[in-house]
Write an enzyme that holds these catalytic residues in place. Structure first.
Site, PDB file in Angstrom:
ATOM      1  N   ASP A  53      -1.285   6.366  16.786  1.00 56.29           N
ATOM      2  CA  ASP A  53      -2.191   5.263  17.086  1.00 56.29           C
ATOM      3  C   ASP A  53      -1.243   4.560  18.269  1.00 56.29           C
ATOM      4  OD1 ASP A  53       0.633   4.530  16.152  1.00 56.29           O
ATOM      5  OD2 ASP A  53      -0.088   2.874  14.811  1.00 56.29           O
ATOM      6  N   CYS A  88      17.133  -1.013  23.181  1.00 58.65           N
ATOM      7  CA  CYS A  88      17.511   0.459  23.519  1.00 58.65           C
ATOM      8  C   CYS A  88      19.139   0.848  23.263  1.00 58.65           C
ATOM      9  CB  CYS A  88      17.033   0.855  24.912  1.00 58.65           C
ATOM     10  SG  CYS A  88      15.238   0.654  25.010  1.00 58.65           S
ATOM     11  N   GLU A 105      -5.511   1.624   5.650  1.00 59.97           N
ATOM     12  CA  GLU A 105      -5.347   2.020   7.023  1.00 59.97           C
ATOM     13  C   GLU A 105      -6.648   1.267   7.769  1.00 59.97           C
ATOM     14  OE1 GLU A 105      -3.521   3.851   8.656  1.00 59.97           O
ATOM     15  OE2 GLU A 105      -1.992   4.053   7.095  1.00 59.97           O
ATOM     16  N   CYS A 130      16.489   9.774  24.957  1.00 60.43           N
ATOM     17  CA  CYS A 130      15.063   9.041  25.225  1.00 60.43           C
ATOM     18  C   CYS A 130      15.133   9.058  26.923  1.00 60.43           C
ATOM     19  CB  CYS A 130      15.215   7.496  24.780  1.00 60.43           C
ATOM     20  SG  CYS A 130      13.664   6.595  25.512  1.00 60.43           S
ATOM     21  N   CYS A 182      19.244   1.824  19.742  1.00 64.68           N
ATOM     22  CA  CYS A 182      18.280   2.783  19.364  1.00 64.68           C
ATOM     23  C   CYS A 182      18.922   3.947  18.908  1.00 64.68           C
ATOM     24  CB  CYS A 182      17.312   2.733  20.383  1.00 64.68           C
ATOM     25  SG  CYS A 182      15.915   4.097  19.670  1.00 64.68           S
ATOM     26  N   TRP A 189       0.805  -1.261   0.189  1.00 61.57           N
ATOM     27  CA  TRP A 189       0.035   0.100  -0.047  1.00 61.57           C
ATOM     28  C   TRP A 189       0.809   1.308   0.091  1.00 61.57           C
ATOM     29  CZ3 TRP A 189      -0.442  -3.778   3.607  1.00 61.57           C
ATOM     30  CH2 TRP A 189       0.194  -3.895   4.577  1.00 61.57           C
ATOM     31  N   LEU A 198     -10.298 -11.980   8.641  1.00 59.83           N
ATOM     32  CA  LEU A 198      -9.496 -10.759   9.383  1.00 59.83           C
ATOM     33  C   LEU A 198     -10.229 -10.130  10.585  1.00 59.83           C
ATOM     34  CD1 LEU A 198      -8.824  -8.228   6.435  1.00 59.83           C
ATOM     35  CD2 LEU A 198      -7.262  -9.073   8.129  1.00 59.83           C
ATOM     36  N   TYR A 248      -7.172   9.043  14.058  1.00 61.41           N
ATOM     37  CA  TYR A 248      -5.963   8.441  13.696  1.00 61.41           C
ATOM     38  C   TYR A 248      -5.987   8.384  12.077  1.00 61.41           C
ATOM     39  CZ  TYR A 248      -2.625   4.941  11.990  1.00 61.41           C
ATOM     40  OH  TYR A 248      -1.830   4.288  11.308  1.00 61.41           O
TER      41      TYR A 248
HETATM   42  S1  SF4 Z   1      12.795   5.255  21.846  1.00 61.54           S
HETATM   43 FE1  SF4 Z   1      13.720   4.805  23.963  1.00 61.54          FE
HETATM   44  S2  SF4 Z   1      12.687   3.284  24.763  1.00 61.54           S
HETATM   45 FE2  SF4 Z   1      12.288   3.360  22.486  1.00 61.54          FE
HETATM   46  S3  SF4 Z   1      13.547   1.597  21.730  1.00 61.54           S
HETATM   47 FE3  SF4 Z   1      14.523   3.796  21.549  1.00 61.54          FE
HETATM   48  S4  SF4 Z   1      15.828   3.887  23.484  1.00 61.54           S
HETATM   49 FE4  SF4 Z   1      14.150   2.202  23.818  1.00 61.54          FE
END
Ligand code: SF4
Length: 369
Positions: free
Chosen positions: A145, A206, A48, A215, A209, A35, A91, A127
């Protein structure tokens, strides 16, 4: 701290830390989903609606099949509801299909081009309207969402429950503040993908990330605790006994009506009880007593399953009922239609029934071999 305080002093800095990195991540990691190859509002809308409460892997096949049969608004609007439900079979959340169909008919061939017009369509909430408008028309609306709630709640360390009015408003304001006004569709899809692939509900990675350095949840050791929720919707158990009743090659089915699950789909004769029913209890049910008349009925257990919905758990048992020669089934089962057993597949059944009927058909054909 509310969103205005977060941004009062350092909006650009936060956007650089969050939005810019997020979009960079998306360019590298975006999922290639069917999509996403089109900005046609009709296709975006179908995807959606279909993707709500549905896993992407499952939605992909359904989406392709649905679009092959209903390639345009006109094709969907001119189809019968039964056929639309048939393409939705399996579904779940069938109100989505009924609303999609009703909305297609209400549009008279023209998809609305404003947020207000899209939001007014049946089955479209905040949303979905934001997602459609940002992706199809490039309008600057943030789509929030469950994935977005989790990501924003963790990244900004929001300790307000995300299902409270205040929590919802805070997250919506943050999502809107962070929106890239030049690329709103890309931004919304980046948030969705990041929530699905990186900031996952349980044990996100994390240390790897790209947002980890800024964060709040990661820094504060709150990742496992956020997002907070207040409500626990109670799960209601229901006990269904379905009867497969056939005579002379015809089986009894009916369309479900009323304000309940599976509205518009077909089912076999059903006895619903407040407690589990054993064979003895089943044979004492008024429907079975009336069907039997003067002669004894032959009833055999044909299987059971548990089917979990969002707020209900269905305990389903299936029975085969062989009617005596003198049974007055047509009188007792007045609200049912009689369909040739070989044509049951033309009707849309809820997933558990479809599964049971498929297994029954397979077993019957193996017996013939
Ligand atoms: S945004 Fe924050 S909580 Fe989410 S994966 Fe990254 S470090 Fe972890």
């Amino acid at each position: 701290m509310d969103s205005s305080a977060i941004f009062a002093a350092r909006r650009n800095e936060v956007m650089n830390d969050f939005t810019v990195k997020l979009l960079d991540w998306y360019r590298e990691n975006r999922r290639d989903l069917p999509w996403r190859h089109s900005k046609d509002p009709y296709r975006v809308w179908v995807s959606e609606i279909m993707l709500q409460q549905t896993r992407v892997a499952q939605g992909t096949d359904y989406y392709s099949r649905f679009l092959r049969r209903f390639p345009s608004l006109e094709a969907l609007a001119s189809a019968a509801e039964d056929e639309v439900l048939k393409y939705w079979q399996g579904l779940g959340y069938y109100a989505r299909a009924r609303n999609l169909h009703a909305a297609a008919r209400s549009m008279k061939g023209v998809f609305p081009a404003t947020y207000e017009g899209v939001r007014a369509l049946k089955g479209v909430g905040d949303y979905t309207a934001a997602a459609i408008c940002s992706i199809a028309y490039g309008l600057p609306y943030a789509a929030v969402d469950g994935n977005a709630c989790r990501l924003f709640s963790r990244y900004f360390g929001i300790e307000e429950p995300i299902d409270s009015l205040r929590g919802k408003r805070m997250i919506a304001a943050l999502a809107q503040e962070m929106l890239d006004g030049k690329r709103p569709g890309m931004y919304n899809q980046a948030v969705m993908d990041f929530g699905s692939l990186q900031c996952v509900p349980a044990s996100p990675d994390c240390p790897a990330c790209i947002l980890g350095a800024s964060c709040k949840a990661y820094a504060g050791g709150m990742v496992g605790r956020l997002p907070l929720k207040t409500k626990k919707t109670p799960v209601r158990p229901r006990f269904f006994s379905y009867l497969y009743i056939a005579k002379d090659g015809f089986a009894y089915i009916r369309k479900r009506t009323g304000d309940d699950i599976w509205k518009g789909l077909y089912e076999l004769p059903l006895i619903e009880t407040d407690v589990p029913l054993d064979m003895e209890g089943l044979l004492r049910q008024p429907l079975l007593l009336r069907l039997g008349g003067r002669s004894p009925l032959s009833v055999s257990f044909a299987g059971s399953m548990k089917h979990v919905l969002s707020h209900q758990v269905l305990h389903i048992r299936f029975y085969e009922v062989v009617l005596p020669e003198d049974a007055e089934a047509a009188g007792v089962l007045q609200s049912f239609i009689c369909v040739p057993e070989g044509q049951m597949e033309d009707y849309a059944f809820p997933k558990p029934l479809y599964q049971m009927l498929s297994e029954r058909k397979k077993a019957a054909s193996e017996m013939k071999i």
